[in-house]
Design a protein around this motif. Structure first.
Motif, PDB file in Angstrom:
ATOM      1  N   THR A   1      -7.160   6.182  -6.140  1.00  0.00           N
ATOM      2  CA  THR A   1      -6.076   5.420  -5.545  1.00  0.00           C
ATOM      3  C   THR A   1      -6.671   4.310  -4.690  1.00  0.00           C
ATOM      4  OG1 THR A   1      -4.713   7.411  -5.461  1.00  0.00           O
ATOM      5  CG2 THR A   1      -4.020   5.553  -4.098  1.00  0.00           C
TER       6      THR A   1
ATOM      7  N   ILE B   1      -2.123   2.666  -1.782  1.00  0.00           N
ATOM      8  CA  ILE B   1      -1.764   3.471  -0.605  1.00  0.00           C
ATOM      9  C   ILE B   1      -0.857   2.678   0.320  1.00  0.00           C
ATOM     10  CG2 ILE B   1      -2.682   4.564   1.468  1.00  0.00           C
ATOM     11  CD1 ILE B   1      -5.175   5.296  -0.170  1.00  0.00           C
ATOM     12  N   GLN B   2      -1.192   1.423   0.517  1.00  0.00           N
ATOM     13  CA  GLN B   2      -0.394   0.566   1.383  1.00  0.00           C
ATOM     14  C   GLN B   2       1.018   0.401   0.839  1.00  0.00           C
ATOM     15  OE1 GLN B   2      -1.237  -0.414   4.251  1.00  0.00           O
ATOM     16  NE2 GLN B   2       0.447  -1.825   4.750  1.00  0.00           N
ATOM     17  N   LYS B   3       1.150   0.296  -0.495  1.00  0.00           N
ATOM     18  CA  LYS B   3       2.471   0.158  -1.118  1.00  0.00           C
ATOM     19  C   LYS B   3       3.310   1.410  -0.894  1.00  0.00           C
ATOM     20  CE  LYS B   3       1.339  -3.159  -4.789  1.00  0.00           C
ATOM     21  NZ  LYS B   3       1.248  -3.356  -6.256  1.00  0.00           N
ATOM     22  N   ARG B   4       2.626   2.568  -1.030  1.00  0.00           N
ATOM     23  CA  ARG B   4       3.348   3.834  -0.810  1.00  0.00           C
ATOM     24  C   ARG B   4       3.839   3.929   0.633  1.00  0.00           C
ATOM     25  NH1 ARG B   4      -0.324   8.371  -3.989  1.00  0.00           N
ATOM     26  NH2 ARG B   4      -0.020   7.516  -6.098  1.00  0.00           N
ATOM     27  N   ARG B   5       2.984   3.547   1.553  1.00  0.00           N
ATOM     28  CA  ARG B   5       3.372   3.579   2.961  1.00  0.00           C
ATOM     29  C   ARG B   5       4.577   2.684   3.222  1.00  0.00           C
ATOM     30  NH1 ARG B   5      -2.598   3.150   5.856  1.00  0.00           N
ATOM     31  NH2 ARG B   5      -3.219   5.351   5.531  1.00  0.00           N
ATOM     32  N   ILE B   6       4.521   1.517   2.640  1.00  0.00           N
ATOM     33  CA  ILE B   6       5.629   0.567   2.820  1.00  0.00           C
ATOM     34  C   ILE B   6       6.919   1.146   2.235  1.00  0.00           C
ATOM     35  CG2 ILE B   6       6.519  -1.690   2.126  1.00  0.00           C
ATOM     36  CD1 ILE B   6       3.607  -2.711   2.283  1.00  0.00           C
TER      37      ILE B   6
ATOM     38  N   VAL C   1       7.677   4.365   1.819  1.00  0.00           N
ATOM     39  CA  VAL C   1       8.151   5.462   2.677  1.00  0.00           C
ATOM     40  C   VAL C   1       8.854   4.906   3.918  1.00  0.00           C
ATOM     41  CG1 VAL C   1       7.438   7.357   4.164  1.00  0.00           C
ATOM     42  CG2 VAL C   1       6.451   7.134   1.871  1.00  0.00           C
ATOM     43  N   ILE C   2       8.230   3.903   4.531  1.00  0.00           N
ATOM     44  CA  ILE C   2       8.809   3.282   5.720  1.00  0.00           C
ATOM     45  C   ILE C   2      10.163   2.658   5.381  1.00  0.00           C
ATOM     46  CG2 ILE C   2       8.536   1.417   7.398  1.00  0.00           C
ATOM     47  CD1 ILE C   2       5.502   1.972   7.276  1.00  0.00           C
TER      48      ILE C   2
END
Length: 266
Positions: free
Chosen positions: A5, A10-15, A17-18
């Motif tokens: 990954t 990872i950054q896209k997933r965080r965004i 989720v947020i």
């Protein structure tokens, strides 16, 4: 080969989720701010206090936000309406209802003091002053008490009055009399008591249905004496319904019955 990954993924997933959390928060904010407005106030378990009286005192404006109403302040406001309010509980029901549940004191007895009639609960809480001619003696029993403490404190306020629990001149009675009242309140025939005399320690009497006079002596073994009287009254009701009389229950061993007259037709 195993896939790795990337930092970008990872950054896209965080965004994502947020974004989901923000959307949920926004939806909840809109829900609570737009839809949680008072549309209905339900009052439960009130007999003495009418719905219109309570609602007029509270003055809750329609469409007021459900969570802008202080539970503590609302409950205190209801308690202040009448001495009959023993306890009150407010509950918010989403999206738009307030449920108010009351516990009220019962108008169990009346006492006469200084030629004035007062309604009191079975816990000796003074509820109201009432003209004797307006008294409903069918639902409220007469109560004779020892000398009441009506002295005034340093501020000039009497120890006796509406919204106060009765205290006695003999301080021992402040424990003794409530204990007696509790025993009678728990008695199976408590709702049929028409008169109760606890003003003399050695001569406690109770009248049932205005027909049977219970002479109970002192408070020793009072529960057992009342139990014996209950069984005797059940027998008399079934087999000698046309008479009235006195049940002598001086001890916990036996009850004797003395006929004193013919019972009036209900």
């Amino acid at each position: 080969m195993p896939k790795h990954t990337t930092a970008a993924a990872i950054q896209k997933r965080r965004i994502a989720v947020i974004a989901v959390i923000a959307a949920i928060a926004l939806a909840l904010t809109v829900y609570f701010s737009v839809f949680c407005r008072v549309k209905l106030v339900t009052i439960e378990n009130n007999e003495k206090l009418s719905d219109p009286l309570i609602l007029s005192e509270l003055n809750i404006m329609p469409r007021r936000h459900l969570f802008s109403i202080s539970k503590t302040k609302l409950e205190d406001k209801i308690r202040a309406i009448s001495p009959y309010v023993k306890d009150v509980h407010m509950e918010r029901k989403l999206p738009s209802e307030i449920v108010i549940t009351l516990e009220e004191y019962g108008a169990d007895f009346y006492i006469v003091k200084d030629d004035i009639c007062y309604i009191v609960s079975d816990t000796l809480f003074v509820l109201e002053e009432i003209p004797l001619e307006e008294l409903d003696t069918k639902s409220t029993a007469f109560l004779a008490l020892p000398e009441i403490n009506d002295e005034k404190n340093r501020a000039g306020i009497s120890n006796f009055g509406i919204g106060k629990t009765i205290r006695f001149a003999d301080t021992e009675n402040n424990t003794y009399i409530p204990s007696l009242m509790k025993t009678f309140a728990e008695y199976a025939l408590s709702d049929r008591i028409t008169a109760l005399h606890v003003d003399e320690r050695a001569n406690i009497t109770a009248e049932i249905d205005g027909k049977y006079l219970l002479k109970l002596g002192n408070s020793k073994g009072l529960k057992e004496k009342l139990s014996l009287c209950e069984a005797s009254i059940d027998y008399l009701t079934e087999n000698m319904a046309g008479v009235k009389g006195t049940l002598h229950a001086w001890t916990t061993e036996k009850v004797t019955f003395e006929i004193t007259g013919v019972a009036e037709s209900p």
